[in-house]
Design an enzyme around this catalytic site. Sequence first.
Site, mmCIF file in Angstrom:
data_model
loop_
_atom_site.group_PDB
_atom_site.id
_atom_site.type_symbol
_atom_site.label_atom_id
_atom_site.label_comp_id
_atom_site.label_asym_id
_atom_site.label_seq_id
_atom_site.Cartn_x
_atom_site.Cartn_y
_atom_site.Cartn_z
ATOM 1 N N GLU A 1 0.830 -1.215 0.000
ATOM 2 C CA GLU A 1 0.000 0.000 0.000
ATOM 3 C C GLU A 1 0.859 1.257 0.000
ATOM 4 O OE1 GLU A 1 -2.625 0.468 3.394
ATOM 5 O OE2 GLU A 1 -3.623 2.190 2.486
ATOM 6 N N LYS B 1 -2.701 -2.136 -2.968
ATOM 7 C CA LYS B 1 -3.729 -1.286 -2.337
ATOM 8 C C LYS B 1 -3.365 0.172 -2.591
ATOM 9 C CE LYS B 1 -6.083 -0.322 2.005
ATOM 10 N NZ LYS B 1 -6.762 -0.951 3.123
HETATM 11 P P1 13P Z 1 -9.405 3.979 4.574
HETATM 12 O O1 13P Z 1 -10.294 3.242 3.593
HETATM 13 O O2 13P Z 1 -10.150 4.563 5.736
HETATM 14 O O3 13P Z 1 -8.489 4.937 3.881
HETATM 15 O O4 13P Z 1 -8.479 2.882 5.257
HETATM 16 C C1 13P Z 1 -7.955 1.876 4.502
HETATM 17 C C2 13P Z 1 -6.642 1.482 5.042
HETATM 18 O O5 13P Z 1 -6.428 0.349 5.430
HETATM 19 C C3 13P Z 1 -5.574 2.485 5.060
HETATM 20 O O6 13P Z 1 -4.361 1.873 5.338
#
Ligand code: 13P
Length: 344
Positions: free
Chosen positions: A179, A221
């Site tokens: 991510e 992600k």
């Molecule tokens: P949000 O969808 O609230 O941005 O959180 C997702 C997430 O896991 C961020 O690391």
Amino acid sequence: MTERLEDIANAMVADGKGILAADESSGTIKKRFDVIGVASTEDSRRDYREMMFRATEAMTNHISGVILYDETIRQKAADGTPLVELIRQTGAIPGIKVDAGAKPLPGFPGDTITEGLDGLRERLKDYYELGARFAKWRAVIDIDTAKGVPSATSIGSNAHALARYAALCQEAGIVPIVEPEVLMDGAHDLDTCFEVTKAALLKLYAELYAARVKLEGTILKPNMVISGKKSGRADRAEEVAEKTVRLFRETVPVAVPGIAFLSGGQSDEQATENLNAINAIGPHPWKITFSYGRALQAAPQKAWSGKTENVAAAQAAFLHRARMNWLAAQGKWSPDLEKAAAAA
Ligand code: 13P
């Protein structure tokens, strides 16, 4: 029988299902509970998450996996059943956040580097024993062009850390969610978001390749390509979709089985509408779904507000958002479905 990483990764993005990001750290969940007037204690955090994992229809039909926080993966429901077991009973896969948070990058004001690599091999073994089959590591990239943020050093260091994390996960039989979040907090426009996210993704895949990570056993992600909140611009979903898909085509190898978005501060409905618009212009070479935290949980949190008598209403609110996003992950959502639910 050993589970293959690619089978786990494929299951995480199958059939329009998406991931529930319930891995808020104790600090973050306290902020969410403050909004609904609930004291954040070990028990209240457990009660809240147990309520979500026992929302059988939402979990079974629309959720493929749940990202947990260290405390939650070790917790038991009020009746003594491990929370991990409740998740497994719905058919969803338990996952775990393993990074230790984003800290200031020395020498680069405004940039951060995510920590947590030291001792990670041992922690992953422990999490595997506890039932985790995928993990998450979040790099945080802000945009402030006037200040030179993000720097190339920050993009490079974060991509390198993500690759080291991903390689350790695969060694442990765990699928890494990678991510690299480009924040939507700034005053930037859509095209700046495109360029910064492109730089972050190109660097990420170069580092994953160098670290010998098998892309078939990973999930990306990312953020969507979207204007910063302080820009005052409201993007059309079609424009977000067109630019986001163009960006992925330029940067994300087709060996990656799935892309599961963060919601990043978008409103619930905006996060759904944009995901739907992205899938409506498919077919794409990857599954594209959701891994939402706030956009799945804001409504059930409000409905719950810490009261046992609200559990059914909160589970219904969760089911609604999970279902809307499941439809959006297949390009089948429409605004009237939101209205119909509001009238019901
Ligand atoms: P949000 O969808 O609230 O941005 O959180 C997702 C997430 O896991 C961020 O690391």
